[in-house]
Design an enzyme around this catalytic site. Structure first.
Site, PDB file in Angstrom:
ATOM      1  N   LYS A 125       0.816  -1.214   0.000  1.00  0.00           N
ATOM      2  CA  LYS A 125       0.000   0.000   0.000  1.00  0.00           C
ATOM      3  C   LYS A 125       0.853   1.269   0.000  1.00  0.00           C
ATOM      4  CE  LYS A 125      -3.847  -2.398   2.257  1.00  0.00           C
ATOM      5  NZ  LYS A 125      -3.188  -3.712   2.314  1.00  0.00           N
ATOM      6  N   LYS A 160      -8.124   1.897   6.076  1.00  0.00           N
ATOM      7  CA  LYS A 160      -7.673   0.514   6.194  1.00  0.00           C
ATOM      8  C   LYS A 160      -6.245   0.481   6.720  1.00  0.00           C
ATOM      9  CE  LYS A 160      -6.752   0.481   1.177  1.00  0.00           C
ATOM     10  NZ  LYS A 160      -7.084  -0.176  -0.107  1.00  0.00           N
ATOM     11  N   ARG A 210      -8.626  -8.057 -10.006  1.00  0.00           N
ATOM     12  CA  ARG A 210      -7.287  -8.550  -9.715  1.00  0.00           C
ATOM     13  C   ARG A 210      -6.630  -8.950 -11.053  1.00  0.00           C
ATOM     14  NH1 ARG A 210      -4.223 -10.895  -5.735  1.00  0.00           N
ATOM     15  NH2 ARG A 210      -4.748  -8.911  -4.732  1.00  0.00           N
ATOM     16  N   ARG A 224     -13.699  -9.207  -8.985  1.00  0.00           N
ATOM     17  CA  ARG A 224     -14.251  -9.655  -7.707  1.00  0.00           C
ATOM     18  C   ARG A 224     -15.317  -8.655  -7.258  1.00  0.00           C
ATOM     19  NH1 ARG A 224      -8.608  -9.659  -4.726  1.00  0.00           N
ATOM     20  NH2 ARG A 224      -8.742  -7.597  -5.660  1.00  0.00           N
ATOM     21  N   ARG A 232     -15.992  -4.800   0.724  1.00  0.00           N
ATOM     22  CA  ARG A 232     -14.793  -5.588   0.476  1.00  0.00           C
ATOM     23  C   ARG A 232     -15.078  -6.671  -0.548  1.00  0.00           C
ATOM     24  NH1 ARG A 232     -13.715  -7.328   6.499  1.00  0.00           N
ATOM     25  NH2 ARG A 232     -15.890  -7.933   6.176  1.00  0.00           N
ATOM     26  N   ASP A 272      -4.546  -4.535  -7.983  1.00  0.00           N
ATOM     27  CA  ASP A 272      -5.981  -4.344  -7.823  1.00  0.00           C
ATOM     28  C   ASP A 272      -6.382  -3.035  -8.484  1.00  0.00           C
ATOM     29  OD1 ASP A 272      -6.035  -6.681  -6.355  1.00  0.00           O
ATOM     30  OD2 ASP A 272      -5.865  -5.658  -4.429  1.00  0.00           O
ATOM     31  N   GLU A 280      -3.751  -1.147  -5.315  1.00  0.00           N
ATOM     32  CA  GLU A 280      -2.704  -1.881  -4.612  1.00  0.00           C
ATOM     33  C   GLU A 280      -1.816  -2.598  -5.619  1.00  0.00           C
ATOM     34  OE1 GLU A 280      -3.759  -4.523  -1.445  1.00  0.00           O
ATOM     35  OE2 GLU A 280      -5.124  -3.086  -0.493  1.00  0.00           O
ATOM     36  N   ASN A 282       0.356  -5.935  -5.153  1.00  0.00           N
ATOM     37  CA  ASN A 282       0.591  -7.009  -4.198  1.00  0.00           C
ATOM     38  C   ASN A 282       1.806  -7.835  -4.622  1.00  0.00           C
ATOM     39  OD1 ASN A 282      -2.020  -6.963  -2.426  1.00  0.00           O
ATOM     40  ND2 ASN A 282      -2.697  -6.704  -4.538  1.00  0.00           N
TER      41      ASN A 282
END
Length: 316
Positions: A125, A160, A210, A224, A232, A272, A280, A282
């Site tokens: 992040k 978050k 994703r 998603r 979420r 994301d 994000e 990841n």
């Protein structure tokens, strides 16, 4: 060329293989004739310059409940392995950081995926803020006055944890939400570091995509969609996955970040994207490979191992 592959991961007996990316990587490695060695992070040791682990020979099967067979434990010098997969799940805490320091002593003589120094230097992040032009407005802080000013400017926000994962402790706070003070107190008492404050993207209800990049190239994606009455979209939080192609905007995002991922040696990355905004990057233990395959997409474990073998081949 058969390789010796050590995988550092969470307890393999407890994984849910239907959605586990590490398991997909192990299946493909085994199919290629590579020797698999398994250990958990607590079995990783450093003595002088020697990095060791107590490993178990591993055989995998795509059978739920009977997916792994382990041989007797032996202590090995991890420098004898050709590849180490660093695949334990976050949280990205001091234990995670310590593991990157230890594995960094092996890399690149033994290829560690992903490059442990860059995993440490690219918190998911924070690294994303190298590309602010691709993101929604984002603030990293624990200063209440800064958050209140950000909320006045942008309206509804998401709060978050900076080093959270899996959608845990993600809250939506409106500009006039009377719970903000209590929410701030909760975060301040729970998290010592700054946290993420971000303008809420209204189209989150249409999905959080994703996208998996292998060696900097986009290879597949799933969309998603959050469950009813939840912001979420993480599948572990009840989000539903659907097959998805990349939009022109998403390809632009991948083209912008891809060269930096390659430069850092980040072979397997999951980003994301919500409504054309990068949220994000990841790099610790990205997931999505099995879901993409299950929904009719390509088997990205093949692309990952092609990239790994290419790296190992260039170093030998």
């Amino acid at each position: 060329m058969a390789l010796t592959v050590a995988v550092q991961m969470d307890p393999i007996q407890a994984i849910r293989i239907a959605g586990d990316t590490t398991f997909a990587l192990l299946l493909e490695a085994q199919a290629r004739g590579h020797r698999l060695l398994y250990y958990t992070p607590d079995r990783l040791s450093l003595q002088g310059r020697l990095v060791t682990a107590r490993v178990e020979p591993l055989t995998v099967r795509d059978v739920e409940g009977a997916h792994a067979s382990l041989g007797p434990i032996e202590r090995i010098d991890l420098a004898e392995a050709d590849v180490v997969l660093m695949r334990q799940d976050p949280p990205f805490d001091m234990a995670y950081i310590t593991a990157t320091h230890i594995l960094e002593r092996l890399h690149p003589r033994t290829l560690v995926v992903n490059n442990p120094a860059e995993v440490r230097n690219a918190p998911e992040k924070l690294f994303v803020l190298d590309f602010p032009e691709l993101m929604p407005p984002t603030l990293i802080t624990r200063d209440k006055a800064e958050i209140e000013e950000f909320r006045r400017e942008h309206g509804t926000i998401a709060m978050k944890p900076l080093h959270g994962h899996g959608g845990a402790a993600v809250f939506r706070v409106s500009e006039t939400d009377p719970n903000f003070g209590s929410m701030f107190d909760l975060f301040a008492a729970t998290f010592r570091e700054q946290w993420v404050v971000q303008r809420v993207l209204d189209k989150i209800t249409e999905g959080d995509k994703r996208i998996i990049l292998v060696d900097g190239e986009p290879m597949g994606a799933i969309n998603r969609v959050p469950a009813l009455n939840d912001i979420r979209s993480n599948m572990v939080r009840g989000g539903a996955a659907a097959a998805s192609d990349l939009t022109e905007r998403e390809r632009e995002i991948c083209a912008a970040i891809g060269p930096e991922l390659r430069r850092r040696g980040l072979i397997l990355v999951g980003i994301d994207v919500i409504d054309g905004h990068l949220t994000e990057i990841n790099v610790t233990s990205p997931t999505g490979i099995r879901a993409i395959r299950r929904l009719g997409g390509p088997d990205l474990a093949v692309a990952v191992w092609d990239a790994i073998e290419g790296r190992v081949g260039r170093s030998t």
